[in-house]
Design a protein around this motif. Structure first.
Motif, PDB file in Angstrom:
ATOM      1  N   UNK A   1       0.811  -1.147  -0.055  1.00 47.30           N
ATOM      2  CA  UNK A   1       0.067  -0.168  -0.047  1.00 47.30           C
ATOM      3  C   UNK A   1       0.800   1.295  -0.114  1.00 47.30           C
ATOM      4  N   UNK A   2       2.096   0.964   0.274  1.00 49.42           N
ATOM      5  CA  UNK A   2       3.072   2.133   0.446  1.00 49.42           C
ATOM      6  C   UNK A   2       4.432   2.205  -0.296  1.00 49.42           C
ATOM      7  N   UNK A   3       4.479   1.439  -1.219  1.00 48.86           N
ATOM      8  CA  UNK A   3       5.713   1.115  -1.900  1.00 48.86           C
ATOM      9  C   UNK A   3       5.790   1.784  -3.302  1.00 48.86           C
ATOM     10  N   UNK A   4       4.782   2.450  -3.881  1.00 48.74           N
ATOM     11  CA  UNK A   4       4.753   3.045  -5.128  1.00 48.74           C
ATOM     12  C   UNK A   4       4.897   4.663  -4.860  1.00 48.74           C
ATOM     13  N   UNK A   5       5.371   5.065  -6.219  1.00 41.29           N
ATOM     14  CA  UNK A   5       5.601   6.539  -6.326  1.00 41.29           C
ATOM     15  C   UNK A   5       4.006   7.109  -6.317  1.00 41.29           C
ATOM     16  N   UNK A   6       2.854   6.557  -6.652  1.00 40.51           N
ATOM     17  CA  UNK A   6       1.394   6.963  -6.551  1.00 40.51           C
ATOM     18  C   UNK A   6       0.912   7.187  -5.291  1.00 40.51           C
ATOM     19  N   UNK A   7       1.559   6.303  -4.268  1.00 45.13           N
ATOM     20  CA  UNK A   7       0.961   6.138  -3.027  1.00 45.13           C
ATOM     21  C   UNK A   7       1.401   7.537  -2.278  1.00 45.13           C
ATOM     22  N   UNK A   8       2.287   8.326  -2.653  1.00 42.11           N
ATOM     23  CA  UNK A   8       2.816   9.455  -1.869  1.00 42.11           C
ATOM     24  C   UNK A   8       2.364  10.680  -2.749  1.00 42.11           C
ATOM     25  N   UNK A   9       1.875  11.667  -1.869  1.00 41.60           N
ATOM     26  CA  UNK A   9       1.569  13.159  -2.525  1.00 41.60           C
ATOM     27  C   UNK A   9       2.680  13.957  -2.461  1.00 41.60           C
ATOM     28  N   UNK A  10       3.535  14.039  -1.649  1.00 39.69           N
ATOM     29  CA  UNK A  10       4.383  15.135  -1.395  1.00 39.69           C
ATOM     30  C   UNK A  10       5.965  14.651  -1.243  1.00 39.69           C
ATOM     31  N   UNK A  11       6.762  15.280  -2.049  1.00 42.35           N
ATOM     32  CA  UNK A  11       8.129  14.921  -1.998  1.00 42.35           C
ATOM     33  C   UNK A  11       8.977  15.998  -1.684  1.00 42.35           C
ATOM     34  N   UNK A  12      10.296  15.477  -1.473  1.00 42.85           N
ATOM     35  CA  UNK A  12      11.465  16.509  -0.949  1.00 42.85           C
ATOM     36  C   UNK A  12      12.225  16.564  -2.407  1.00 42.85           C
ATOM     37  N   UNK A  13      13.402  17.450  -2.314  1.00 41.67           N
ATOM     38  CA  UNK A  13      13.864  17.633  -3.459  1.00 41.67           C
ATOM     39  C   UNK A  13      15.143  16.563  -3.812  1.00 41.67           C
ATOM     40  N   UNK A  14      15.451  15.870  -2.697  1.00 42.08           N
ATOM     41  CA  UNK A  14      16.442  14.662  -2.666  1.00 42.08           C
ATOM     42  C   UNK A  14      17.724  15.156  -2.336  1.00 42.08           C
TER      43      UNK A  14
END
Length: 129
Positions: A109-122
């Motif tokens: 349920x939480x291992x995919x890119x689309x499972x997350x809405x917000x991202x840091x810059x890396x």
């Protein structure tokens, strides 16, 4: 929207350790499942770990189990990734991500890119051999 800022990356020799941190702007930080992903050149973004809302449960990819540990401190709005016994194949840009999800806390349920809405810059992690 959650603003996420990673830190702690760098260059380390194989066998060494690094601790990544990700600071979140959101006051309701504890409502989010938090994950760490990584992406090496020419590869897809891979989830390496996720932590539940209250830090009671964690999930780690097989490739990092026993070496990496995800944790969070909700009083500091921060999630961490402790990386030990680093290998050259761990070299990648590491991203922190937030998911305002309410599904069961299982890896799928939480291992995919689309499972997350917000991202840091890396933040770049380079492991030399």
């Amino acid at each position: 929207q959650v603003q996420l800022v990673e830190s702690g990356g760098g260059l380390v020799q194989a066998g060494g350790s690094l601790r990544l941190s990700c600071a979140a702007s959101e006051r309701t930080f504890s409502n989010y499942v938090m994950g760490w992903f990584r992406q090496a050149p020419g590869t897809e973004r891979e989830c390496v770990a996720a932590v539940s809302w209250s830090n009671t449960r964690t999930l780690h990819a097989d490739s990092v189990k026993g070496r990496f540990t995800i944790s969070r401190d909700n009083t500091k709005n921060t999630v961490y990734l402790q990386m030990n016994s680093l290998k050259p194949e761990d070299t990648a840009v590491y991203y922190c991500a937030a998911s305002l999800g309410y599904r069961s806390f299982i890896y799928s349920n939480y291992d995919g890119y689309d499972d997350y809405s917000d991202w840091g810059q890396g933040t770049q992690v380079t492991v030399s051999s």
